[in-house]
Enzyme design. Sequence first.
Site, PDB file in Angstrom:
ATOM      1  N   THR A 196      77.150  78.730  54.648  1.00 48.97           N
ATOM      2  CA  THR A 196      76.915  77.634  55.576  1.00 48.97           C
ATOM      3  C   THR A 196      78.218  77.118  56.165  1.00 48.97           C
ATOM      4  O   THR A 196      78.298  76.804  57.360  1.00 48.97           O
ATOM      5  CB  THR A 196      76.172  76.484  54.864  1.00 48.97           C
TER       6      THR A 196
ATOM      7  N   HIS B 175      66.232  81.154  38.058  1.00 50.39           N
ATOM      8  CA  HIS B 175      66.120  80.029  38.980  1.00 50.39           C
ATOM      9  C   HIS B 175      65.820  78.705  38.296  1.00 50.39           C
ATOM     10  O   HIS B 175      65.842  77.658  38.972  1.00 50.39           O
ATOM     11  CB  HIS B 175      65.047  80.325  40.027  1.00 50.39           C
ATOM     12  N   ILE B 176      65.565  78.720  37.001  1.00 49.64           N
ATOM     13  CA  ILE B 176      65.352  77.450  36.306  1.00 49.64           C
ATOM     14  C   ILE B 176      66.588  76.564  36.418  1.00 49.64           C
ATOM     15  O   ILE B 176      66.505  75.341  36.383  1.00 49.64           O
ATOM     16  CB  ILE B 176      64.991  77.700  34.823  1.00 49.64           C
TER      17      ILE B 176
ATOM     18  N   GLU C 297      69.114  82.013  57.082  1.00 47.27           N
ATOM     19  CA  GLU C 297      69.402  82.472  58.438  1.00 47.27           C
ATOM     20  C   GLU C 297      70.906  82.359  58.733  1.00 47.27           C
ATOM     21  O   GLU C 297      71.524  81.328  58.487  1.00 47.27           O
ATOM     22  CB  GLU C 297      68.619  81.637  59.445  1.00 47.27           C
TER      23      GLU C 297
ATOM     24  N   GLY D   2      70.544  78.543  49.308  1.00 43.76           N
ATOM     25  CA  GLY D   2      69.686  78.326  48.147  1.00 43.76           C
ATOM     26  C   GLY D   2      69.450  76.849  47.866  1.00 43.76           C
ATOM     27  O   GLY D   2      70.271  75.998  48.213  1.00 43.76           O
TER      28      GLY D   2
ATOM     29  N   MET E  94      73.505  81.973  36.058  1.00 38.84           N
ATOM     30  CA  MET E  94      73.847  82.293  37.440  1.00 38.84           C
ATOM     31  C   MET E  94      75.360  82.293  37.665  1.00 38.84           C
ATOM     32  O   MET E  94      76.118  81.694  36.898  1.00 38.84           O
ATOM     33  CB  MET E  94      73.166  81.327  38.405  1.00 38.84           C
ATOM     34  N   GLY E  95      75.759  82.952  38.744  1.00 39.44           N
ATOM     35  CA  GLY E  95      77.171  83.067  39.087  1.00 39.44           C
ATOM     36  C   GLY E  95      77.498  84.491  39.483  1.00 39.44           C
ATOM     37  O   GLY E  95      77.844  85.300  38.626  1.00 39.44           O
ATOM     38  N   HIS E  96      77.357  84.815  40.797  1.00 38.09           N
ATOM     39  CA  HIS E  96      77.584  86.189  41.255  1.00 38.09           C
ATOM     40  C   HIS E  96      79.061  86.566  41.220  1.00 38.09           C
ATOM     41  O   HIS E  96      79.435  87.619  40.719  1.00 38.09           O
ATOM     42  CB  HIS E  96      77.063  86.361  42.691  1.00 38.09           C
TER      43      HIS E  96
ATOM     44  N   ASP F 282      76.943  76.927  41.827  1.00 38.54           N
ATOM     45  CA  ASP F 282      77.995  77.828  41.330  1.00 38.54           C
ATOM     46  C   ASP F 282      79.377  77.186  41.299  1.00 38.54           C
ATOM     47  O   ASP F 282      80.296  77.732  40.674  1.00 38.54           O
ATOM     48  CB  ASP F 282      78.059  79.094  42.192  1.00 38.54           C
TER      49      ASP F 282
END
Length: 340
Positions: free
Chosen positions: A110, A262-263, A73, A10, A174-176, A132
Amino acid sequence: MKIGILTSGGDCPGINATIRGVGRTAILHYNMEVVGIRKGFSGLLENDYTIMDEVALSGLLYKGGTILGTSREKPFRKRLFSDEDLPRKLKQHYDDLGLDCLVAIGGNGTMKTAAKMRALGINVVGIPKTIDNDIWGTEVTFGFDTAVATATECIDRLHTTAESHRRVMVVEVMGHKAGWIALHSGMAGGAHVILIPELGYNPDKVIEAINRRMNKGKLHSIVVVAEGVKSLGGEKERPAFYLSKYIEEHSDLVCRETVLGHIQRGGSPTAADRNLATLLGGYATELISNRIFGVMVAVVNGQMTHLPLEEVAGKLKTVREDNPLVIQGKKLGISFGTED
């Protein structure tokens, strides 16, 4: 020496500042050649690259996003409908470019890919990137400070609307899997309830906490919830919508939900993130000049250091219940949705 730079995963404020930190240090201090690889690992698979010089690296410090582009990817992922040997292609294109090292700027995925590339014989140095702040082994990642500042500003603005209309505002950040943004922005923004994935929550406890405020004459409340949080019931709906609906169905309270989305990722990085990105990029280049490969740069005890990629890959840094902000928040009367 000749090095490649790619950005993966991201987008995040500070990536361009990191590219600049690596590239300018490499060119001006170490007299290296720099190749920018477009679209993350996809670019390396497709031989999509550009030669970077001082001009290409100008004006990046304050710019959001990534000038190299990015992708998600995962070249080591098993594919059901293809027998193409993508790892072999990575190594071949790395060798064809004549690279001495590849700098991979990205998050947890990554770093896992970089560790596998190292096993193929590719010299690689990872630079941790995520809003995050959940990459294991480093105290902080660039992008986090900017995301927290953005979320905090939004929470500040929602206070006035909540107070004017005497409502409960449920703000999803955010923060899964890790609640760092929710915790830091919630505390900085004066939230009354903070819900994070590590702790889970009981929606009835949230209602109780809000009602306690109402009984004291405090007629509005701010609830900050991480996007990955689930109640003890394990619902699959977005937490902001689920919780708002639950509160209205089980109380006399009026709720409104706001999903920041996404802001939090966009825009210019803060001064802190610009400086952190610059230091990480410069340190990564120093490691390369000393032929130290297969590592991720990190901040430990406030100092630049590095850790083996194999040690970092596959691990997650999460919020613990004994985190000082959690402890202090409870002392201030902030509910984390789990109180007995």
